[in-house]
Enzyme design. Sequence first.
Site, PDB file in Angstrom:
ATOM      1  N   HIS A   1       0.833  -1.207   0.000  1.00  0.00           N
ATOM      2  CA  HIS A   1       0.000   0.000   0.000  1.00  0.00           C
ATOM      3  C   HIS A   1       0.870   1.260   0.000  1.00  0.00           C
ATOM      4  CE1 HIS A   1      -3.628   2.391   1.191  1.00  0.00           C
ATOM      5  NE2 HIS A   1      -2.702   3.141   1.776  1.00  0.00           N
ATOM      6  N   GLU A   2       1.815   1.346   0.928  1.00  0.00           N
ATOM      7  CA  GLU A   2       2.622   2.568   1.035  1.00  0.00           C
ATOM      8  C   GLU A   2       3.524   2.766  -0.170  1.00  0.00           C
ATOM      9  OE1 GLU A   2       1.640   4.740   2.980  1.00  0.00           O
ATOM     10  OE2 GLU A   2       0.526   3.526   4.407  1.00  0.00           O
ATOM     11  N   HIS A  47       1.642   4.371  -2.973  1.00  0.00           N
ATOM     12  CA  HIS A  47       1.572   5.840  -2.913  1.00  0.00           C
ATOM     13  C   HIS A  47       2.809   6.473  -3.537  1.00  0.00           C
ATOM     14  CE1 HIS A  47      -2.127   6.109  -0.737  1.00  0.00           C
ATOM     15  NE2 HIS A  47      -1.652   5.662   0.425  1.00  0.00           N
ATOM     16  N   HIS A  92      -5.741   6.700  -2.606  1.00  0.00           N
ATOM     17  CA  HIS A  92      -6.617   5.680  -2.037  1.00  0.00           C
ATOM     18  C   HIS A  92      -7.692   5.301  -3.042  1.00  0.00           C
ATOM     19  CE1 HIS A  92      -5.259   6.920   2.203  1.00  0.00           C
ATOM     20  NE2 HIS A  92      -4.642   5.818   1.833  1.00  0.00           N
ATOM     21  N   CYS A  93      -8.014   4.022  -3.066  1.00  0.00           N
ATOM     22  CA  CYS A  93      -8.959   3.452  -4.025  1.00  0.00           C
ATOM     23  C   CYS A  93     -10.288   3.158  -3.318  1.00  0.00           C
ATOM     24  CB  CYS A  93      -8.356   2.153  -4.573  1.00  0.00           C
ATOM     25  SG  CYS A  93      -9.404   1.297  -5.763  1.00  0.00           S
ATOM     26  N   CYS A 150      -9.166  -3.749  -3.019  1.00  0.00           N
ATOM     27  CA  CYS A 150      -7.873  -3.287  -3.533  1.00  0.00           C
ATOM     28  C   CYS A 150      -6.930  -2.954  -2.377  1.00  0.00           C
ATOM     29  CB  CYS A 150      -8.065  -2.050  -4.406  1.00  0.00           C
ATOM     30  SG  CYS A 150      -6.520  -1.370  -5.068  1.00  0.00           S
ATOM     31  N   CYS A 178      -6.323   0.475 -10.482  1.00  0.00           N
ATOM     32  CA  CYS A 178      -5.037   0.981  -9.958  1.00  0.00           C
ATOM     33  C   CYS A 178      -3.865   0.481 -10.805  1.00  0.00           C
ATOM     34  CB  CYS A 178      -4.855   0.588  -8.497  1.00  0.00           C
ATOM     35  SG  CYS A 178      -5.916   1.557  -7.380  1.00  0.00           S
TER      36      CYS A 178
END
Length: 182
Positions: A139-140, A143, A149-150, A155, A177
């Site tokens: 996740h990070e 970015h 954010h989705c 996701c 994404c």
Amino acid sequence: MIGAILEVGMLVDVVPVGDVPARVKREASAGLRAVYDCDVTVHEPQPIPDGAFDANRNQYRAEDFIELASRIGSGEKNIAVTPKDLFYRKRNYVFGLAYLDGNGSVVSTYRLQTSSDGGFSERNSEDIFDDRVRKEIVHEIGHTFGLEHCDNKRCVMNFSPTVREVDMKEQNLCGTCQRQIL
């Protein structure tokens, strides 16, 4: 697969900050390789950044860990991993933090450790923790590739303010994404 966004041999450096177990380093590396098809190195362990601790909150400033990872990491993308409890601005806590399109990020395992996943499965707490580590690392780093954010709850880029929401999402990027970073 996501490899198309990454230059051949794109390197992500995992920077352990504080006492990070080998298991966490392995899961972080595995998650990054599986989703982004990148090269991963694990940096030498680093001490907690001076001045990162906020005595009033009894927590650590997430930005200080990002700065450390950006400064000493050897990858195009660098992610600090720490067992310390992190916060950012007015938020009570964060599992992790990254700046969009930046090269540094951080994940804290402090609040990912719990004996329960909210009743989603019969898996043991170690397997649940491993999944959470992989998801938050992916996740990070997402970015840092410019992903926001989705809205898709499955996701990995879905905003997850609690471990229950982390447990509900998958380790992978949704099709939307993936297309954004291809």
